[in-house]
Write a protein that holds these residues in place. Structure first.
Motif, PDB file in Angstrom:
ATOM      1  N   GLU A  64      32.254   9.079 -40.075  1.00 49.51           N
ATOM      2  CA  GLU A  64      32.029  10.531 -40.089  1.00 49.51           C
ATOM      3  C   GLU A  64      33.135  11.285 -40.826  1.00 49.51           C
ATOM      4  OE1 GLU A  64      31.695  11.881 -36.087  1.00 49.51           O
ATOM      5  OE2 GLU A  64      31.213  13.940 -36.639  1.00 49.51           O
ATOM      6  N   TYR A  65      34.406  10.947 -40.509  1.00 47.77           N
ATOM      7  CA  TYR A  65      35.495  11.751 -41.074  1.00 47.77           C
ATOM      8  C   TYR A  65      35.632  11.561 -42.578  1.00 47.77           C
ATOM      9  CZ  TYR A  65      38.776   7.804 -41.372  1.00 47.77           C
ATOM     10  OH  TYR A  65      39.390   6.634 -41.708  1.00 47.77           O
ATOM     11  N   ALA A  82      32.920  13.633 -44.398  1.00 49.13           N
ATOM     12  CA  ALA A  82      33.167  15.077 -44.270  1.00 49.13           C
ATOM     13  C   ALA A  82      33.547  15.687 -45.616  1.00 49.13           C
ATOM     14  CB  ALA A  82      34.273  15.324 -43.244  1.00 49.13           C
ATOM     15  N   ARG A  93      29.528  21.531 -42.254  1.00 51.44           N
ATOM     16  CA  ARG A  93      28.662  21.489 -41.070  1.00 51.44           C
ATOM     17  C   ARG A  93      28.907  22.678 -40.153  1.00 51.44           C
ATOM     18  NH1 ARG A  93      30.250  15.943 -38.598  1.00 51.44           N
ATOM     19  NH2 ARG A  93      28.707  16.386 -37.011  1.00 51.44           N
ATOM     20  N   PHE A 138      27.508  23.877 -36.228  1.00 54.79           N
ATOM     21  CA  PHE A 138      26.808  23.306 -35.081  1.00 54.79           C
ATOM     22  C   PHE A 138      26.107  24.382 -34.265  1.00 54.79           C
ATOM     23  CE2 PHE A 138      30.662  21.118 -36.184  1.00 54.79           C
ATOM     24  CZ  PHE A 138      30.298  19.793 -36.268  1.00 54.79           C
ATOM     25  N   GLY A 147      32.458  24.067 -33.642  1.00 60.68           N
ATOM     26  CA  GLY A 147      32.858  24.091 -35.052  1.00 60.68           C
ATOM     27  C   GLY A 147      34.273  24.549 -35.330  1.00 60.68           C
ATOM     28  N   THR A 148      34.935  25.112 -34.315  1.00 63.42           N
ATOM     29  CA  THR A 148      36.282  25.632 -34.528  1.00 63.42           C
ATOM     30  C   THR A 148      37.203  25.166 -33.404  1.00 63.42           C
ATOM     31  OG1 THR A 148      35.497  27.618 -33.409  1.00 63.42           O
ATOM     32  CG2 THR A 148      35.704  27.754 -35.789  1.00 63.42           C
ATOM     33  N   LEU A 158      42.738  24.079 -42.136  1.00 64.73           N
ATOM     34  CA  LEU A 158      42.264  22.717 -41.854  1.00 64.73           C
ATOM     35  C   LEU A 158      41.057  22.398 -42.727  1.00 64.73           C
ATOM     36  CD1 LEU A 158      42.448  22.630 -37.959  1.00 64.73           C
ATOM     37  CD2 LEU A 158      43.717  21.139 -39.494  1.00 64.73           C
ATOM     38  N   ALA A 159      40.168  23.401 -42.828  1.00 72.96           N
ATOM     39  CA  ALA A 159      38.946  23.198 -43.619  1.00 72.96           C
ATOM     40  C   ALA A 159      39.273  23.091 -45.108  1.00 72.96           C
ATOM     41  CB  ALA A 159      37.966  24.340 -43.370  1.00 72.96           C
ATOM     42  N   ARG A 182      41.595  21.604 -46.393  1.00 70.69           N
ATOM     43  CA  ARG A 182      42.150  20.281 -46.696  1.00 70.69           C
ATOM     44  C   ARG A 182      41.151  19.169 -46.407  1.00 70.69           C
ATOM     45  NH1 ARG A 182      45.615  23.914 -46.041  1.00 70.69           N
ATOM     46  NH2 ARG A 182      47.696  23.878 -46.954  1.00 70.69           N
ATOM     47  N   ARG A 183      39.893  19.552 -46.210  1.00 67.87           N
ATOM     48  CA  ARG A 183      38.860  18.546 -45.953  1.00 67.87           C
ATOM     49  C   ARG A 183      38.729  17.622 -47.160  1.00 67.87           C
ATOM     50  NH1 ARG A 183      34.405  21.748 -44.540  1.00 67.87           N
ATOM     51  NH2 ARG A 183      33.726  21.793 -46.691  1.00 67.87           N
ATOM     52  N   GLY A 184      38.783  16.312 -46.888  1.00 67.38           N
ATOM     53  CA  GLY A 184      38.624  15.351 -47.972  1.00 67.38           C
ATOM     54  C   GLY A 184      39.886  15.101 -48.770  1.00 67.38           C
ATOM     55  N   ARG A 235      46.238  14.346 -45.985  1.00 66.51           N
ATOM     56  CA  ARG A 235      47.080  15.298 -45.262  1.00 66.51           C
ATOM     57  C   ARG A 235      48.507  14.760 -45.234  1.00 66.51           C
ATOM     58  NH1 ARG A 235      43.168  18.832 -42.390  1.00 66.51           N
ATOM     59  NH2 ARG A 235      41.197  17.907 -42.992  1.00 66.51           N
ATOM     60  N   MET A 241      34.331  28.112 -43.033  1.00 67.45           N
ATOM     61  CA  MET A 241      35.077  26.851 -43.111  1.00 67.45           C
ATOM     62  C   MET A 241      34.225  25.767 -43.766  1.00 67.45           C
ATOM     63  SD  MET A 241      36.789  26.991 -39.327  1.00 67.45           S
ATOM     64  CE  MET A 241      37.217  25.249 -39.272  1.00 67.45           C
ATOM     65  N   ALA A 242      32.946  25.730 -43.405  1.00 62.81           N
ATOM     66  CA  ALA A 242      32.057  24.684 -43.919  1.00 62.81           C
ATOM     67  C   ALA A 242      31.852  24.816 -45.425  1.00 62.81           C
ATOM     68  CB  ALA A 242      30.715  24.741 -43.195  1.00 62.81           C
ATOM     69  N   GLU A 290      50.697  19.646 -42.820  1.00 64.04           N
ATOM     70  CA  GLU A 290      49.281  19.272 -42.843  1.00 64.04           C
ATOM     71  C   GLU A 290      48.992  18.192 -41.805  1.00 64.04           C
ATOM     72  OE1 GLU A 290      48.961  18.108 -46.929  1.00 64.04           O
ATOM     73  OE2 GLU A 290      48.338  20.102 -47.578  1.00 64.04           O
ATOM     74  N   MET A 291      49.895  17.192 -41.738  1.00 62.47           N
ATOM     75  CA  MET A 291      49.709  16.106 -40.759  1.00 62.47           C
ATOM     76  C   MET A 291      49.776  16.649 -39.336  1.00 62.47           C
ATOM     77  SD  MET A 291      51.891  12.863 -42.088  1.00 62.47           S
ATOM     78  CE  MET A 291      51.374  11.522 -41.065  1.00 62.47           C
ATOM     79  N   ASN A 312      39.953  19.871 -30.715  1.00 64.89           N
ATOM     80  CA  ASN A 312      38.502  19.745 -30.861  1.00 64.89           C
ATOM     81  C   ASN A 312      38.165  18.533 -31.714  1.00 64.89           C
ATOM     82  OD1 ASN A 312      35.786  19.998 -31.458  1.00 64.89           O
ATOM     83  ND2 ASN A 312      35.852  22.230 -31.612  1.00 64.89           N
ATOM     84  N   MET A 352      35.087  19.061 -34.296  1.00 60.77           N
ATOM     85  CA  MET A 352      35.493  19.889 -35.422  1.00 60.77           C
ATOM     86  C   MET A 352      36.425  19.105 -36.337  1.00 60.77           C
ATOM     87  SD  MET A 352      38.545  21.625 -36.104  1.00 60.77           S
ATOM     88  CE  MET A 352      39.080  23.099 -36.906  1.00 60.77           C
ATOM     89  N   ARG A 361      36.663  15.878 -36.895  1.00 61.74           N
ATOM     90  CA  ARG A 361      35.953  14.888 -37.714  1.00 61.74           C
ATOM     91  C   ARG A 361      35.132  15.582 -38.799  1.00 61.74           C
ATOM     92  NH1 ARG A 361      35.833  11.381 -32.901  1.00 61.74           N
ATOM     93  NH2 ARG A 361      34.113  12.567 -32.021  1.00 61.74           N
ATOM     94  N   ALA A 362      34.532  16.718 -38.445  1.00 61.73           N
ATOM     95  CA  ALA A 362      33.734  17.461 -39.429  1.00 61.73           C
ATOM     96  C   ALA A 362      34.612  17.978 -40.561  1.00 61.73           C
ATOM     97  CB  ALA A 362      32.997  18.617 -38.756  1.00 61.73           C
ATOM     98  N   GLN A 363      35.910  18.153 -40.284  1.00 58.18           N
ATOM     99  CA  GLN A 363      36.827  18.611 -41.320  1.00 58.18           C
ATOM    100  C   GLN A 363      37.587  17.437 -41.936  1.00 58.18           C
ATOM    101  OE1 GLN A 363      36.344  21.389 -42.406  1.00 58.18           O
ATOM    102  NE2 GLN A 363      35.416  22.494 -40.710  1.00 58.18           N
ATOM    103  N   GLY A 364      37.062  16.229 -41.732  1.00 61.62           N
ATOM    104  CA  GLY A 364      37.612  15.067 -42.432  1.00 61.62           C
ATOM    105  C   GLY A 364      38.893  14.513 -41.836  1.00 61.62           C
ATOM    106  N   ILE A 365      39.142  14.812 -40.563  1.00 59.79           N
ATOM    107  CA  ILE A 365      40.367  14.306 -39.931  1.00 59.79           C
ATOM    108  C   ILE A 365      40.054  13.006 -39.199  1.00 59.79           C
ATOM    109  CG2 ILE A 365      42.049  14.754 -38.102  1.00 59.79           C
ATOM    110  CD1 ILE A 365      41.731  17.778 -38.855  1.00 59.79           C
ATOM    111  N   ASN A 366      40.862  11.975 -39.474  1.00 55.39           N
ATOM    112  CA  ASN A 366      40.695  10.695 -38.796  1.00 55.39           C
ATOM    113  C   ASN A 366      41.275  10.833 -37.389  1.00 55.39           C
ATOM    114  OD1 ASN A 366      40.747   8.095 -37.869  1.00 55.39           O
ATOM    115  ND2 ASN A 366      41.517   7.219 -39.777  1.00 55.39           N
TER     116      ASN A 366
END
Lengths: 265, 330
Positions: A75-76, A79, A84, A86, A92-93, A105-106, A108-110, A113, A161-162, B186-187, B197, B200, B202-207
């Motif tokens: 899943e991560y 992302a 997404r 919900f 979602g937050t 946080l959003a 830096r998705r993908g 970090r 964010m999404a 960031e970490m 959360n 949230m 995982r949806a934002q790509g955090i392991n």
């Protein structure tokens, strides 16, 4: 942009609670498609979205996003390609974190970090501008904890964010179902605006037939783990709720009337 | 207090040695006399409590590894110091050893699907054997007259850097500074999001699995570091020195929040509040002992305090719901 190929999913296989949630689902979305998904409880709408998001693995079939086979990605990692929102505004937050921290946080998705700052002054200015577009006054509350916001504000923020990093596919899982009608309308309008502006490929589940017809350029209806209706283009624009119910009865061979939720207008 | 035969003995009520009963001093005088010792202990345990804060408050996991990793820190430091290792290097290695114990708990949880509380208990139990094997016996003294140490309870009244109040105080402030910086990166933000959360994140790509392990490691590193300080302070390492540490850590977190929660909003200040909570805890403990409480009842008292403080927010909520419900019904 999104290809769901022969995806199957059965929950609790081999037990008394066995539930075939998805039966050989195939769906192709072109870039910029805004597809609304409608169907009764247990039709498999959310399961389909969760398959795309990678919440649980598929039993069979493949999920391909923009030519990248993501079927085996956790899943991560998926992302990176997905935005997404919900059903539950709490999901979602992060309530204990500030509005700007959630956005950072959003943003830096993908990405990897690292030990760089979690948020920069430049970002703050950008977020302020972005929040102005929502028209909810959040631009003056950047350092407020998200837990202090209303459900509608939280959903609008989650939406922002999404879509912050221009996802390849935007997944909306009944994201207005928990809101009051007025707020739901506002959030839907914001959704439509953001999707149109960024030409986002979108899959939106809704319980509301009216919304399903009003928004998007294509509508699919699900029943017992299958896609039973698929209307697009001009035909969708002309669609009425009566026709939709008729289409459903023709293709599924059962009456819709028993399901109250889906009849809400 | 030592048993060189290697048998496991209950460690004595530790280091409240500044009370000299029958000294013709009144109770207040005794307390005042004991204050530097209580504050020193509070500071040392404060580092440990900050470790507990990371798991309990930031990651939202009650990690029971600490009872074992605290002793691991003390044991590792004492062995290294007795073998002539540089003192600060010994502290660093104790920190790393603590991180390893945290990694075990983290992996038991994320890789093997064991609930975090149980994972911590398993590691804690395993560490008892490991600590015993490392030390070769139940406890080992380091005599400050024969060995160089960073701190010792003997120097608690000295006007010098080696005074535990100064050394531990400075180290604690530096640690708070580093943690404040880290949780702003960031970490660090990803770690906080993981605790806040999971969906949230995982949806934002955090392991989230990685971050849970990282958080538990960081926490136990601090706990072991604190154990390494305490072993030097009291002049011995004991395989049971961490017994009940989680309760002391929780007590410090809860007291710190209850007393300073309203005024300390900034993250760094909140960490300092936890350390102050630990100091308050030790002053209270010292007071009740001075007043004549049987030291054997200390752990019962600690457990009762923590239980009550944990219950208060729950009762408050129940009361509010009842109250509001009644008001609505009208």
């Amino acid at each position: 942009m999104l290809d769901i190929k022969n995806v199957e999913k059965t929950f609790n296989p081999g037990t008394i609670n066995e539930k075939k949630a998805l039966c050989d689902i195939s769906l192709h979305l072109d870039k910029g498609d805004f597809v609304t998904v409608i169907g009764g409880n247990g039709a498999g709408k959310s399961t389909m979205l969760n398959m795309v998001a990678g919440v649980y693995p598929v039993d069979h079939g493949r999920v391909v996003i923009d030519g990248i086979d993501v079927t085996r990605l956790p899943e991560y990692k998926r992302a990176k390609y997905l935005g997404r929102v919900f059903q539950d505004p709490m999901t979602g937050t992060a309530a204990d974190m500030q509005i700007e921290e959630n956005l950072a946080l959003a943003a830096r998705r993908g990405k990897r970090r690292t030990l760089r700052p979690g948020i920069t002054a430049k970002e703050r200015a950008e977020y302020r501008e972005l929040l102005k577009i929502l028209g909810l006054g959040l631009e003056n509350r950047l350092t407020a904890k998200v837990g202090l916001l209303s459900g509608g504000q939280r959903q609008a923020l989650t939406l922002l964010m999404a879509t912050l990093m221009s996802p390849k596919v935007l997944l909306l899982d009944e994201h207005t179902a928990a809101l009051d009608p007025k707020t739901a309308k506002k959030v839907l309008e914001i959704t439509d605006e953001i999707v149109a502006r960024n030409n986002l490929t979108t899959l939106m589940i809704t319980h509301n037939m009216h919304d399903a017809i009003q928004y998007g350029n294509r509508l699919i209806m699900m029943h017992e783990g299958r896609i039973v209706v698929d209307v697009r283009g001009e035909e969708k624009k002309q669609l009425t709720i009566e026709q939709l119910l008729q289409l459903f009865e023709q293709s599924s061979g059962s009456k819709f009337g028993s399901d109250k939720a889906i009849l809400s207008k | 207090m030592t048993s060189d035969s290697g048998e496991v003995v209950l460690s004595p009520p530790r280091t409240f040695v500044y009370i000299r009963k029958g000294d013709n001093m009144d109770i207040l005088g005794q307390l005042f006399n004991a204050l530097p010792g209580s504050v020193s202990q509070g500071l040392i345990w404060g580092i440990m409590a900050i470790g507990v804060y990371i798991t309990y408050r930031i990651l939202d996991v009650a990690d029971l590894t600490v009872d074992g990793s605290f002793a691991t820190g003390g044991v590792v430091a004492v062995i290294l110091i007795l073998n002539g290792c540089n003192l600060w290097l010994a502290m660093l290695i104790a920190f790393i050893a603590g991180m390893l114990t945290g990694a075990i708990t983290g992996l038991l949880h994320t890789l093997m699907g064991i609930p975090p509380i149980l994972a911590g208990i398993l590691t804690q139990l395993a560490l008892y054997s490991i600590n015993l094997k490392l030390l070769g016996k139940a406890n080992q003294s380091v005599n400050v007259n024969q060995t160089d140490l960073l701190i010792s309870l003997r120097w608690v009244r000295d006007l010098a850097f080696r005074n535990p109040l100064i050394t531990v105080g400075i180290v604690l402030l530096v640690m708070v500074g580093i943690l404040y910086w880290f949780f702003g990166t960031e970490m660090g933000c990803a770690l906080r999001a993981t605790g806040a959360n999971l969906n949230m994140s995982r949806a934002q790509g955090i392991n989230t699995s990685f971050n849970k392990v990282l958080g538990i490691m960081l926490s136990n590193g601090l706990v072991a570091f604190s154990g390494a300080f305490l072993a030097q302070y009291q002049g011995f390492a004991d395989v049971k020195m961490g017994q009940g540490a989680i309760v002391i850590g929780l007590a410090a977190v809860i007291i710190g929040e209850a007393v300073f929660g309203k005024i300390f909003k900034n993250f760094a200040l909140r960490l300092i509040g936890v350390a102050l909570g630990s100091i308050i805890y030790y002053i209270v403990v010292q007071t009740v002992i001075t007043l004549g409480l049987d030291a054997n009842l200390l752990k019962l008292l600690s457990a009762a305090i923590v239980a009550i403080f944990l219950a208060i927010p729950y009762w408050k909520k129940q009361y509010m719901e009842k109250h509001i419900g009644r008001a609505r019904r009208g």
